[in-house]
Design a protein around this motif. Sequence first.
Motif, PDB file in Angstrom:
ATOM      1  N   UNK A 109       0.846  -1.270   0.086  1.00 54.88           N
ATOM      2  CA  UNK A 109      -0.035  -0.085  -0.041  1.00 54.88           C
ATOM      3  C   UNK A 109       0.850   1.363  -0.029  1.00 54.88           C
ATOM      4  N   UNK A 110       2.199   1.218   0.395  1.00 56.39           N
ATOM      5  CA  UNK A 110       3.072   2.250   0.566  1.00 56.39           C
ATOM      6  C   UNK A 110       3.407   2.585  -0.914  1.00 56.39           C
ATOM      7  N   UNK A 111       3.395   1.781  -1.932  1.00 52.60           N
ATOM      8  CA  UNK A 111       3.831   2.054  -3.117  1.00 52.60           C
ATOM      9  C   UNK A 111       2.739   2.509  -4.090  1.00 52.60           C
ATOM     10  N   UNK A 112       1.513   2.687  -3.577  1.00 61.10           N
ATOM     11  CA  UNK A 112       0.385   3.203  -4.331  1.00 61.10           C
ATOM     12  C   UNK A 112       0.867   4.795  -4.881  1.00 61.10           C
ATOM     13  N   UNK A 113       1.535   5.541  -4.220  1.00 61.52           N
ATOM     14  CA  UNK A 113       1.970   6.643  -4.617  1.00 61.52           C
ATOM     15  C   UNK A 113       3.071   6.605  -5.819  1.00 61.52           C
ATOM     16  N   UNK A 114       3.541   5.612  -5.810  1.00 64.53           N
ATOM     17  CA  UNK A 114       4.358   5.425  -6.880  1.00 64.53           C
ATOM     18  C   UNK A 114       3.791   5.201  -8.254  1.00 64.53           C
ATOM     19  N   UNK A 115       2.724   4.399  -8.248  1.00 67.14           N
ATOM     20  CA  UNK A 115       1.708   4.276  -9.417  1.00 67.14           C
ATOM     21  C   UNK A 115       1.196   5.419  -9.834  1.00 67.14           C
ATOM     22  N   UNK A 116       0.920   6.358  -8.928  1.00 73.05           N
ATOM     23  CA  UNK A 116       0.342   7.645  -9.168  1.00 73.05           C
ATOM     24  C   UNK A 116       1.724   8.646  -9.490  1.00 73.05           C
ATOM     25  N   UNK A 117       2.869   8.282  -9.724  1.00 75.62           N
ATOM     26  CA  UNK A 117       4.032   9.042  -9.906  1.00 75.62           C
ATOM     27  C   UNK A 117       3.946  10.223  -9.038  1.00 75.62           C
ATOM     28  N   UNK A 118       3.587  10.173  -7.692  1.00 76.93           N
ATOM     29  CA  UNK A 118       3.650  11.177  -6.534  1.00 76.93           C
ATOM     30  C   UNK A 118       4.871  11.586  -6.344  1.00 76.93           C
ATOM     31  N   UNK A 119       5.369  12.918  -6.215  1.00 78.08           N
ATOM     32  CA  UNK A 119       6.457  13.364  -5.593  1.00 78.08           C
ATOM     33  C   UNK A 119       6.367  14.417  -4.487  1.00 78.08           C
ATOM     34  N   UNK A 120       6.870  14.339  -3.403  1.00 76.83           N
ATOM     35  CA  UNK A 120       6.901  15.400  -2.333  1.00 76.83           C
ATOM     36  C   UNK A 120       7.421  16.607  -2.963  1.00 76.83           C
ATOM     37  N   UNK A 121       6.986  17.878  -2.941  1.00 75.84           N
ATOM     38  CA  UNK A 121       7.605  18.929  -3.765  1.00 75.84           C
ATOM     39  C   UNK A 121       8.860  19.331  -2.823  1.00 75.84           C
ATOM     40  N   UNK A 122       8.923  19.209  -1.423  1.00 73.10           N
ATOM     41  CA  UNK A 122       9.798  19.391  -0.700  1.00 73.10           C
ATOM     42  C   UNK A 122      11.136  18.517  -0.690  1.00 73.10           C
ATOM     43  N   UNK A 123      11.021  17.413  -1.393  1.00 70.02           N
ATOM     44  CA  UNK A 123      12.041  16.253  -1.569  1.00 70.02           C
ATOM     45  C   UNK A 123      12.355  16.116  -2.873  1.00 70.02           C
ATOM     46  N   UNK A 124      13.623  16.568  -3.159  1.00 64.18           N
ATOM     47  CA  UNK A 124      14.032  16.142  -4.826  1.00 64.18           C
ATOM     48  C   UNK A 124      15.352  15.518  -4.892  1.00 64.18           C
ATOM     49  N   UNK A 125      15.179  14.225  -5.448  1.00 65.45           N
ATOM     50  CA  UNK A 125      16.177  13.351  -5.519  1.00 65.45           C
ATOM     51  C   UNK A 125      17.450  14.042  -6.347  1.00 65.45           C
ATOM     52  N   UNK A 126      18.474  13.666  -5.829  1.00 66.61           N
ATOM     53  CA  UNK A 126      19.733  13.942  -6.579  1.00 66.61           C
ATOM     54  C   UNK A 126      19.706  13.550  -8.067  1.00 66.61           C
ATOM     55  N   UNK A 127      19.135  12.278  -8.417  1.00 67.69           N
ATOM     56  CA  UNK A 127      19.325  12.019  -9.845  1.00 67.69           C
ATOM     57  C   UNK A 127      18.594  13.017 -10.669  1.00 67.69           C
ATOM     58  N   UNK A 128      17.339  13.660 -10.049  1.00 66.35           N
ATOM     59  CA  UNK A 128      16.567  14.611 -10.834  1.00 66.35           C
ATOM     60  C   UNK A 128      17.267  15.723 -11.403  1.00 66.35           C
ATOM     61  N   UNK A 129      18.480  15.938 -10.981  1.00 61.70           N
ATOM     62  CA  UNK A 129      19.220  17.086 -11.347  1.00 61.70           C
ATOM     63  C   UNK A 129      20.166  16.519 -12.731  1.00 61.70           C
ATOM     64  N   UNK A 130      20.258  15.485 -12.896  1.00 59.48           N
ATOM     65  CA  UNK A 130      20.949  14.898 -13.787  1.00 59.48           C
ATOM     66  C   UNK A 130      20.029  14.200 -15.107  1.00 59.48           C
ATOM     67  N   UNK A 131      18.604  14.665 -14.765  1.00 63.76           N
ATOM     68  CA  UNK A 131      17.957  14.333 -16.149  1.00 63.76           C
ATOM     69  C   UNK A 131      17.251  12.997 -16.324  1.00 63.76           C
ATOM     70  N   UNK A 132      17.647  11.645 -15.274  1.00 57.03           N
ATOM     71  CA  UNK A 132      17.141  10.493 -15.825  1.00 57.03           C
ATOM     72  C   UNK A 132      16.224  10.169 -14.679  1.00 57.03           C
ATOM     73  N   UNK A 133      15.584  10.947 -13.945  1.00 56.56           N
ATOM     74  CA  UNK A 133      14.647  10.625 -12.843  1.00 56.56           C
ATOM     75  C   UNK A 133      13.126  10.617 -13.630  1.00 56.56           C
ATOM     76  N   UNK A 134      12.835   9.383 -14.320  1.00 61.47           N
ATOM     77  CA  UNK A 134      11.553   9.617 -14.895  1.00 61.47           C
ATOM     78  C   UNK A 134      10.560   8.744 -14.257  1.00 61.47           C
ATOM     79  N   UNK A 135       9.430   9.198 -13.949  1.00 63.40           N
ATOM     80  CA  UNK A 135       7.952   8.442 -13.191  1.00 63.40           C
ATOM     81  C   UNK A 135       7.180   8.369 -14.104  1.00 63.40           C
TER      82      UNK A 135
END
Length: 164
Positions: A109-135
């Motif tokens: 049930x914790x992974x349901x947010x991943x199915x909706x490609x939800x991302x907390x706006x206050x948490x940005x993963x490091x790989x998002x800066x390099x362009x390969x963070x695809x949801x």
Amino acid sequence: GQAVEPSEEVRILLIGLLRSLVRHGTHTIKPYAQDFCEILLCCARDPFHEALVESCACLCDLVATLGAKLWMVSKIMLAGYAPVLSHRRQQVRVSAIRAISALVFNGAHESLLDLCSFRDPNVVPVRAFFGDDIKVNYMGKLITDSCANVRRELVKDVGSWLLE
């Protein structure tokens, strides 16, 4: 792992054998739950649509047999079966929705947010800066699917998530 067997028919028969082991060996398969999960994760990458449908049914049987014992690996299993939700055949998508719905009640049930490609706006993963963070928004794709059976199954399962 990767499927070694080149014959699609033999792979379907092997998944059917695995499914019958799960259905009829309820108490004897518990020590091998990790092996069953690894095999099913390999089956989730099978290119043949009938093998995917059979592996989704096998996953449903495994969840019904082991239940809460899959708590630790259910998120991994959901992540492995999520790409099957965007398969081109509607029968495969419906089977994948059923399999993922079975996993949701046993720890995923914790992974349901991943199915909706939800991302907390206050948490940005490091790989998002390099362009390969695809949801991928699998739920958005499924709710706007062209096939009514897929939409019906999704609404039925999301309703069961909310009511059970």
